[in-house]
Design a protein around this motif. Sequence first.
Motif, short mmCIF file in Angstrom:
data_model
loop_
_atom_site.label_atom_id
_atom_site.label_comp_id
_atom_site.label_asym_id
_atom_site.label_seq_id
_atom_site.Cartn_x
_atom_site.Cartn_y
_atom_site.Cartn_z
N ASN A 31 0.85 -1.19 0.00
CA ASN A 31 0.00 0.00 0.00
C ASN A 31 0.89 1.24 0.00
O ASN A 31 1.45 1.61 1.03
CB ASN A 31 -0.92 -0.02 1.23
N LEU A 32 1.01 1.87 -1.17
CA LEU A 32 1.87 3.05 -1.27
C LEU A 32 1.30 4.24 -0.52
O LEU A 32 2.05 5.06 0.03
CB LEU A 32 2.09 3.43 -2.74
N ASN A 33 -0.02 4.38 -0.46
CA ASN A 33 -0.62 5.50 0.26
C ASN A 33 -0.34 5.41 1.75
O ASN A 33 -0.03 6.42 2.40
CB ASN A 33 -2.13 5.54 0.02
N LYS A 34 -0.41 4.21 2.30
CA LYS A 34 -0.12 4.03 3.72
C LYS A 34 1.37 4.29 4.00
O LYS A 34 1.73 4.91 5.00
CB LYS A 34 -0.50 2.62 4.17
N ALA A 35 2.23 3.83 3.09
CA ALA A 35 3.66 4.08 3.24
C ALA A 35 3.95 5.57 3.19
O ALA A 35 4.71 6.10 4.01
CB ALA A 35 4.45 3.35 2.16
N GLU A 36 3.35 6.26 2.23
CA GLU A 36 3.57 7.70 2.08
C GLU A 36 3.09 8.46 3.31
O GLU A 36 3.76 9.39 3.78
CB GLU A 36 2.86 8.20 0.83
N ALA A 37 1.94 8.08 3.85
CA ALA A 37 1.40 8.78 5.01
C ALA A 37 2.35 8.68 6.20
O ALA A 37 2.62 9.68 6.88
CB ALA A 37 0.03 8.21 5.37
N PHE A 38 2.87 7.46 6.46
CA PHE A 38 3.82 7.32 7.57
C PHE A 38 5.07 8.15 7.32
O PHE A 38 5.55 8.86 8.22
CB PHE A 38 4.21 5.86 7.78
N ASN A 51 1.42 5.05 -9.59
CA ASN A 51 0.65 3.96 -9.00
C ASN A 51 1.54 2.81 -8.55
O ASN A 51 1.11 1.96 -7.77
CB ASN A 51 -0.37 3.43 -10.01
N ASP A 52 2.80 2.79 -9.05
CA ASP A 52 3.67 1.64 -8.80
C ASP A 52 4.91 1.95 -7.98
O ASP A 52 5.56 1.03 -7.48
CB ASP A 52 4.12 1.03 -10.14
N VAL A 53 5.28 3.21 -7.84
CA VAL A 53 6.51 3.53 -7.14
C VAL A 53 6.37 4.86 -6.42
O VAL A 53 5.64 5.76 -6.87
CB VAL A 53 7.71 3.57 -8.13
N LEU A 54 7.08 4.97 -5.30
CA LEU A 54 7.07 6.18 -4.47
C LEU A 54 8.50 6.53 -4.11
O LEU A 54 9.27 5.68 -3.67
CB LEU A 54 6.26 5.91 -3.19
N HIS A 55 8.88 7.80 -4.34
CA HIS A 55 10.19 8.29 -3.93
C HIS A 55 10.00 9.40 -2.91
O HIS A 55 9.21 10.33 -3.14
CB HIS A 55 10.97 8.85 -5.12
N MET A 56 10.74 9.33 -1.79
CA MET A 56 10.67 10.33 -0.73
C MET A 56 12.04 10.99 -0.57
O MET A 56 13.08 10.36 -0.81
CB MET A 56 10.25 9.68 0.58
N ARG A 57 12.04 12.24 -0.13
CA ARG A 57 13.29 12.98 0.06
C ARG A 57 13.29 13.68 1.41
O ARG A 57 12.25 13.84 2.06
CB ARG A 57 13.47 14.01 -1.05
#
Length: 355
Positions: A31-38, A51-57
């Motif tokens: 679940n990328l949305n849950k990962a992003e929220a945390f 929809n398939d990948v998330l990058h954070m900085r």
Amino acid sequence: MTTLSTAHPVRSLAPLVKAKRLAYLMWERPNLNKAEAFLNDFGLHTAFKTNDVLHMRGTASAPFCYMVKKSREARFIGFGLEVEKLEDLNTLATTFNVAVQTQIKPATGHFIELTDPAGFTVHVAHGLTDLPELTTRQAMPHNTAAETPRINKTQRSNPHADVIRLGHVVLEVANYQEVSAWYTNTFGLIPSDIQVLPDGSPAVTFFRLNLGQTPTDHHTLALAQGFMATYSHAAFEVMDADAVGMGQRALRERGYKHAWGIGRHILGSQIFDYWNDPWMSKHEHYCDGDVFTEEHPTGIHPVNREAMAQWGQPMPSSFTKPKMTPQAIAALSKNLKTAPDLTVKKLITLAKIFA
């Protein structure tokens, strides 16, 4: 001083290359949305998302420090190291017979993909384009008994902790010596401190980058003797102790599970606070860590629960007692037969030390 009776990790006199930075972590999550929220609540900023990948900085100029791919299972994949020269990348590509690939989003550059002896994926990158730094507050001036730089001003911190950058990652491995040698010989990592068992055998090594006379973190990678290859935690630098404290308050108010802290480590000296993400993977806020240059010698220390922190609560058992899932039991059985560093005696000794 504690001495060693058995072989232990040492710096390589002729590594293939010298890594210059820990660039990013790589994960799979359902679940990328849950990962992003945390990760947003933890203090990271969204850099790129599909929809398939998330990058954070973080707020520093690195284009990203955390990559999440969507998958049916949740797992830690590995991490990326950055090298200074394209020549270094080509040297590794030739040595390991792999192709140089192009990084497009969220930053241009090139990388190769390796697998370390424990099975973790290691990207080696070059030329990742920096982004403008994000605005964040300055470190807060502290009045002391000796100096009072803050006069006629109150002290107020932000209600969250902006992560500046990725600092280090800690892994457990069964083939401890083999993995340690791979990182020192391939990337020039230097053992800053080694924790040893009563018989002198090494149990944990904290490795730093070799940046010559440029000071670098006490450790970028730490390896611990375990019975299987697994992620322990990753650490992210924040501005100061107030940011660590406000990070704890913000995460607690949002209902996340606290893991350990606040305290100050002994080896590395960081003020720390650990939190679990929604999949119970540990993430650490820290500030005020030690930095060393290349000539600083390796320290040798006995491993014990008290050696983990100068002050704060003792290290919880969740850091030392793995979940014995069917997969973990299978790995234990296999590695006791195949990993030369792993013995029943060593596992019993570690269990007694951290009981």
